[in-house]
Scaffold this motif. Structure first.
Motif, short mmCIF file in Angstrom:
data_model
loop_
_atom_site.label_atom_id
_atom_site.label_comp_id
_atom_site.label_asym_id
_atom_site.label_seq_id
_atom_site.Cartn_x
_atom_site.Cartn_y
_atom_site.Cartn_z
N VAL A 77 4.30 14.56 20.14
CA VAL A 77 4.00 13.22 20.64
C VAL A 77 5.25 12.70 21.35
O VAL A 77 6.37 12.91 20.90
N LEU A 78 5.03 12.07 22.49
CA LEU A 78 6.11 11.44 23.22
C LEU A 78 6.06 9.95 22.89
O LEU A 78 5.14 9.24 23.31
N ILE A 79 7.03 9.51 22.10
CA ILE A 79 7.06 8.13 21.62
C ILE A 79 7.46 7.19 22.75
O ILE A 79 8.45 7.43 23.45
N GLN A 80 6.69 6.12 22.91
CA GLN A 80 6.94 5.08 23.91
C GLN A 80 7.01 3.73 23.22
O GLN A 80 6.62 3.58 22.06
N SER A 81 7.44 2.74 23.94
CA SER A 81 7.44 1.38 23.44
C SER A 81 6.60 0.52 24.37
O SER A 81 6.87 0.51 25.58
N PRO A 82 5.55 -0.09 23.84
CA PRO A 82 5.13 -0.13 22.45
C PRO A 82 4.51 1.21 22.02
O PRO A 82 4.12 2.02 22.86
N ILE A 83 4.39 1.41 20.72
CA ILE A 83 3.91 2.67 20.15
C ILE A 83 2.53 3.05 20.68
O ILE A 83 2.20 4.23 20.81
#
Length: 126
Positions: A77-83
């Protein structure tokens, strides 16, 4: 836990050993033993979707899998903000055999029902 990588991780063919560390009930961290800068966040796909695929026979042999094997299936998983904007690769699951500490990435070529970069928000209950 430390695992020997039997089938290379796509794009990271030089990674031969990884450690797997639990972050929480859903996420885990996989890190190269030889290169501390190669780290992946993994997610339990079964909390998101009804995930089903066949492990190829040759991969089963390399991982020493039989009907009684204890396996962990996770996806990068490629974590982004927001989740909610984070994306999951359902096409290339990681399979870990905890009985003999062997791991492999499988590329699901025949499956069109899973995507390579699906947003987590598509699977969250609203």
């Amino acid at each position: 836990m430390k695992f020997d990588v039997c089938v290379p991780i796509l794009g990271f063919e030089n990674v031969k050993q990884v450690t797997l560390e639990k972050i929480d009930d859903i996420f885990m961290r996989m890190q190269s033993v030889d290169d501390k800068y190669i780290t992946f966040t993994l997610i339990d796909p079964f909390v998101l979707i009804d995930y089903d695929f066949e492990i190829p026979d040759n991969t089963q042999q390399l991982l020493g899998i039989d009907k009684n094997s204890n396996l962990i299936i996770l996806n990068i998983v490629l974590i982004q903000s927001p989740i909610e904007d984070s994306v999951v690769n359902f096409i290339g699951p990681m399979v870990f055999n905890t009985d003999n500490n062997k791991a492999a990435q499988i590329i699901l070529s025949e499956s069109t029902k899973y995507g390579v970069a699906e947003k987590i928000s598509n699977f969250l209950k609203k």
